[in-house]
Design a protein around this motif. Structure first.
Motif, PDB file in Angstrom:
ATOM      1  N   GLY A 158       0.778  -1.233   0.000  1.00 10.16           N
ATOM      2  CA  GLY A 158       0.000   0.000   0.000  1.00 10.16           C
ATOM      3  C   GLY A 158       0.806   1.278   0.000  1.00 10.16           C
ATOM      4  O   GLY A 158       0.240   2.367   0.102  1.00 10.16           O
ATOM      5  N   SER A 159       2.110   1.188  -0.143  1.00  9.56           N
ATOM      6  CA  SER A 159       2.948   2.389  -0.041  1.00  9.56           C
ATOM      7  C   SER A 159       3.088   3.148  -1.358  1.00  9.56           C
ATOM      8  O   SER A 159       3.421   4.340  -1.360  1.00  9.56           O
ATOM      9  CB  SER A 159       4.341   2.013   0.461  1.00  9.56           C
ATOM     10  OG  SER A 159       5.040   1.222  -0.494  1.00  9.56           O
ATOM     11  N   LYS A 160       2.854   2.469  -2.480  1.00  5.84           N
ATOM     12  CA  LYS A 160       3.079   3.100  -3.783  1.00  5.84           C
ATOM     13  C   LYS A 160       1.870   2.879  -4.695  1.00  5.84           C
ATOM     14  O   LYS A 160       1.220   1.829  -4.656  1.00  5.84           O
ATOM     15  CB  LYS A 160       4.324   2.511  -4.464  1.00  5.84           C
ATOM     16  CG  LYS A 160       5.618   2.633  -3.673  1.00  5.84           C
ATOM     17  CD  LYS A 160       6.133   4.045  -3.649  1.00  5.84           C
ATOM     18  CE  LYS A 160       7.437   4.169  -2.852  1.00  5.84           C
ATOM     19  NZ  LYS A 160       8.540   3.379  -3.430  1.00  5.84           N
ATOM     20  N   LEU A 161       1.608   3.874  -5.508  1.00  5.00           N
ATOM     21  CA  LEU A 161       0.637   3.763  -6.580  1.00  5.00           C
ATOM     22  C   LEU A 161       1.383   3.795  -7.898  1.00  5.00           C
ATOM     23  O   LEU A 161       2.461   4.398  -8.001  1.00  5.00           O
ATOM     24  CB  LEU A 161      -0.365   4.917  -6.538  1.00  5.00           C
ATOM     25  CG  LEU A 161      -1.363   4.910  -5.377  1.00  5.00           C
ATOM     26  CD1 LEU A 161      -1.830   6.325  -5.080  1.00  5.00           C
ATOM     27  CD2 LEU A 161      -2.548   4.026  -5.705  1.00  5.00           C
ATOM     28  N   CYS A 162       0.836   3.159  -8.889  1.00  5.86           N
ATOM     29  CA  CYS A 162       1.416   3.204 -10.226  1.00  5.86           C
ATOM     30  C   CYS A 162       0.338   3.687 -11.179  1.00  5.86           C
ATOM     31  O   CYS A 162      -0.787   3.168 -11.175  1.00  5.86           O
ATOM     32  CB  CYS A 162       1.915   1.823 -10.648  1.00  5.86           C
ATOM     33  SG  CYS A 162       2.616   1.776 -12.322  1.00  5.86           S
ATOM     34  N   VAL A 163       0.653   4.689 -11.977  1.00  6.25           N
ATOM     35  CA  VAL A 163      -0.336   5.355 -12.820  1.00  6.25           C
ATOM     36  C   VAL A 163       0.084   5.301 -14.282  1.00  6.25           C
ATOM     37  O   VAL A 163       1.234   5.607 -14.619  1.00  6.25           O
ATOM     38  CB  VAL A 163      -0.514   6.826 -12.391  1.00  6.25           C
ATOM     39  CG1 VAL A 163      -1.519   7.536 -13.291  1.00  6.25           C
ATOM     40  CG2 VAL A 163      -0.954   6.908 -10.933  1.00  6.25           C
ATOM     41  N   ALA A 164      -0.855   4.913 -15.134  1.00  4.13           N
ATOM     42  CA  ALA A 164      -0.642   4.946 -16.582  1.00  4.13           C
ATOM     43  C   ALA A 164      -1.146   6.283 -17.110  1.00  4.13           C
ATOM     44  O   ALA A 164      -2.346   6.551 -17.088  1.00  4.13           O
ATOM     45  CB  ALA A 164      -1.382   3.795 -17.260  1.00  4.13           C
ATOM     46  N   GLY A 165      -0.215   7.113 -17.575  1.00  4.39           N
ATOM     47  CA  GLY A 165      -0.565   8.419 -18.144  1.00  4.39           C
ATOM     48  C   GLY A 165      -0.828   8.273 -19.630  1.00  4.39           C
ATOM     49  O   GLY A 165      -0.008   8.668 -20.461  1.00  4.39           O
ATOM     50  N   THR A 166      -1.979   7.758 -19.977  1.00  3.56           N
ATOM     51  CA  THR A 166      -2.283   7.270 -21.317  1.00  3.56           C
ATOM     52  C   THR A 166      -1.964   8.277 -22.416  1.00  3.56           C
ATOM     53  O   THR A 166      -1.120   8.036 -23.287  1.00  3.56           O
ATOM     54  CB  THR A 166      -3.760   6.848 -21.394  1.00  3.56           C
ATOM     55  OG1 THR A 166      -4.042   5.952 -20.319  1.00  3.56           O
ATOM     56  CG2 THR A 166      -4.069   6.183 -22.721  1.00  3.56           C
ATOM     57  N   MET A 167      -2.639   9.405 -22.430  1.00  3.14           N
ATOM     58  CA  MET A 167      -2.447  10.368 -23.509  1.00  3.14           C
ATOM     59  C   MET A 167      -1.167  11.175 -23.352  1.00  3.14           C
ATOM     60  O   MET A 167      -0.718  11.832 -24.292  1.00  3.14           O
ATOM     61  CB  MET A 167      -3.648  11.307 -23.592  1.00  3.14           C
ATOM     62  CG  MET A 167      -4.975  10.618 -23.899  1.00  3.14           C
ATOM     63  SD  MET A 167      -4.936   9.562 -25.373  1.00  3.14           S
ATOM     64  CE  MET A 167      -4.519  10.747 -26.644  1.00  3.14           C
ATOM     65  N   ASP A 168      -0.561  11.125 -22.155  1.00  2.00           N
ATOM     66  CA  ASP A 168       0.699  11.840 -21.927  1.00  2.00           C
ATOM     67  C   ASP A 168       1.918  10.961 -22.133  1.00  2.00           C
ATOM     68  O   ASP A 168       3.052  11.393 -21.928  1.00  2.00           O
ATOM     69  CB  ASP A 168       0.694  12.453 -20.525  1.00  2.00           C
ATOM     70  CG  ASP A 168      -0.281  13.612 -20.413  1.00  2.00           C
ATOM     71  OD1 ASP A 168      -0.062  14.624 -21.092  1.00  2.00           O
ATOM     72  OD2 ASP A 168      -1.282  13.485 -19.684  1.00  2.00           O
TER      73      ASP A 168
ATOM     74  N   ARG B 192       2.327   6.980  -1.869  1.00  5.01           N
ATOM     75  CA  ARG B 192       0.942   7.187  -1.420  1.00  5.01           C
ATOM     76  C   ARG B 192       0.846   8.142  -0.234  1.00  5.01           C
ATOM     77  O   ARG B 192      -0.174   8.808  -0.045  1.00  5.01           O
ATOM     78  CB  ARG B 192       0.284   5.846  -1.066  1.00  5.01           C
ATOM     79  CG  ARG B 192      -1.216   5.979  -0.836  1.00  5.01           C
ATOM     80  CD  ARG B 192      -1.915   4.647  -0.918  1.00  5.01           C
ATOM     81  NE  ARG B 192      -1.740   3.825   0.247  1.00  5.01           N
ATOM     82  CZ  ARG B 192      -2.587   3.745   1.274  1.00  5.01           C
ATOM     83  NH1 ARG B 192      -3.686   4.494   1.277  1.00  5.01           N
ATOM     84  NH2 ARG B 192      -2.355   2.933   2.285  1.00  5.01           N
ATOM     85  N   THR B 193       1.905   8.237   0.562  1.00  8.46           N
ATOM     86  CA  THR B 193       1.879   9.148   1.713  1.00  8.46           C
ATOM     87  C   THR B 193       2.015  10.596   1.277  1.00  8.46           C
ATOM     88  O   THR B 193       1.248  11.471   1.687  1.00  8.46           O
ATOM     89  CB  THR B 193       2.994   8.790   2.709  1.00  8.46           C
ATOM     90  OG1 THR B 193       2.806   7.452   3.164  1.00  8.46           O
ATOM     91  CG2 THR B 193       2.977   9.736   3.895  1.00  8.46           C
TER      92      THR B 193
END
Length: 416
Positions: A324-334, A342-343
């Motif tokens: 739960g410490s990290k999020l991973c994000v797909a920046g699709t159009m970028d 996450r903190t």
């Protein structure tokens, strides 16, 4: 960061308002005595195939499954029915960006012998025998398009969004028998089972294929809400409407169409993306409030013209490390993916990726896996450092990536 060519969506049959494509779940092998191997299923949407790759390490390819072995039969049915043909062509020319959508989502059965696949263009869910490549069962969804699925924690039920009928069907994963169904908002999309298996969350994203993308026309997009149902009775438990919650923090021009989402490990927080926004929100379930907003960097080469965003999704794909410490994000159009603390909500390096359209977690929990639909590969990013580890070629237009189980000695049922 590389320049991005504008991607204009075709407006053919926009009035039909079909939708596309959202946290990874594994169908566990509870009760199975056969030796199983954990893998990743990668759905190659335009190919009509699913690659099977290692779930960690070098993520090397193990094999490939044809998910449309009955293509000729399905096409004959579609060509014989004018209404089905209209919807089939509308999917191709709108959400499919000129291509047919043959695989949206996939899971393995608990014993690892079959793959269950939702097929948007064929408006169905099928179970495919991993040893022979044959179809075990087929479930036609209501309406004309199948979308995202979710599997229950015990791996025995699968929920599928029927996006044109505003319905979610819940099926027995072994037999394909419908166990129940429930109504949703407009164009149901992502489904998530709570980890105790008691509830199903469905996110309805509204009409993402119209050109009415300006904030003042947001009202044309339909009924967008989270529907929470009891996973035993399939009766509605509550509805979460993000519109008043966004308005309460001054974000009246932001869309309330909840796209991919992921719970914190204790399920007290929900992190979610919305249409048109380069970032995500944190929602507290106990207080029923949006508690934090994270805006991620824009690619200067990306147009701010909302009509150029694929299916209204500027960013599409979010996952969380097991601790739960990290999020991973797909920046699709970028054209990037990034790991976020996450903190602090501080993002790490922006890892260049071509139209990344999904994010999930590797089998060992150490990496975020994003599907690069623009370059036909999946890329592993280290949660600890935020740096790219490896990219692996897959089929045409990979989207959903899911953890799964196959027999330990499994090989493709036929030559690739």
């Amino acid at each position: 960061m590389p320049a991005i060519r504008p991607r204009h969506l075709c407006s053919v049959a926009a009035a039909l308002a079909l939708t596309v494509t959202a946290p990874a779940t594994t169908a566990t092998a509870a009760g199975s005595s056969a030796a199983l191997r954990e893998v990743l299923f990668v759905g190659n949407n335009w190919d009509g195939t699913a690659d099977v790759i290692k779930s960690s390490g070098d993520f090397a390819k193990i094999g490939r499954i044809d998910v449309v072995p009955d293509k000729d039969e399905r096409m004959a049915e579609i060509n014989a029915d004018p209404i089905k043909w209209i919807y089939f062509m509308a999917i191709r020319n709108s959400v499919g960006e000129g291509h047919d959508q043959f695989v949206d989502d996939m899971y393995s059965t608990p014993d690892g012998t079959s793959m269950v696949v939702s097929r948007p263009s064929f408006a169905d869910v099928v179970s495919i025998d991993l040893a022979t490549g044959d179809i075990n069962w087929r479930f036609p969804v209501s309406g004309y398009r199948a979308d995202h699925m979710a599997v229950s924690p015990d791996g025995r039920r699968v929920a599928v969004s029927a996006s044109t009928s505003n319905t979610v069907h819940v099926l027995d994963i072994e037999t394909g028998k419908q166990l129940g169904k429930f109504a949703t908002g407009d164009k149901p999309h992502e489904n998530i089972f709570t980890k105790d298996g008691k509830y199903i969350y469905n996110m309805a994203i509204g009409d993402v294929n119209t050109q009415t993308d300006a904030p003042w026309l947001d009202w044309t997009k339909g009924d967008r809400r989270i529907t929470v149902v009891d996973a035993t009775t399939y009766q509605q438990a509550k509805v979460i409407d993000m519109r008043p919650k966004l308005d309460a923090i001054g974000l009246t021009d932001y869309s309330d169409a909840v796209r991919p989402a992921v719970f914190s490990p204790d399920e007290s927080k929900l992190y979610f993306q919305v249409s048109f926004f380069n970032g995500f929100f944190e929602y507290d379930l106990a207080t029923d409030k949006i508690t934090r907003t994270k805006t991620l960097p824009k690619n200067p080469a990306t147009s701010d013209d909302r009509t150029t965003f694929v299916n209204d999704s500027r960013h599409h794909g979010i996952s969380m490390s097991p601790d739960g410490s990290k999020l991973c994000v797909a920046g699709t159009m970028d054209d990037y993916a990034t790991v976020v603390n996450r903190t602090t909500l501080q993002e790490g390096p922006l890892v260049t990726a071509s139209k990344p359209y999904w994010a999930t977690v590797s089998g060992d929990g150490k990496s975020c896996i994003v599907s690069e639909s623009g370059t036909d590969q999946v890329t592993a990013i280290d949660f600890a450092t935020g740096q790219k580890k490896v990219s692996v070629p897959v089929g045409d237009h990979p989207q959903r990536v899911r953890l799964a189980q196959v027999p330990a000695d499994w090989t493709s049922p036929s030559a690739d």
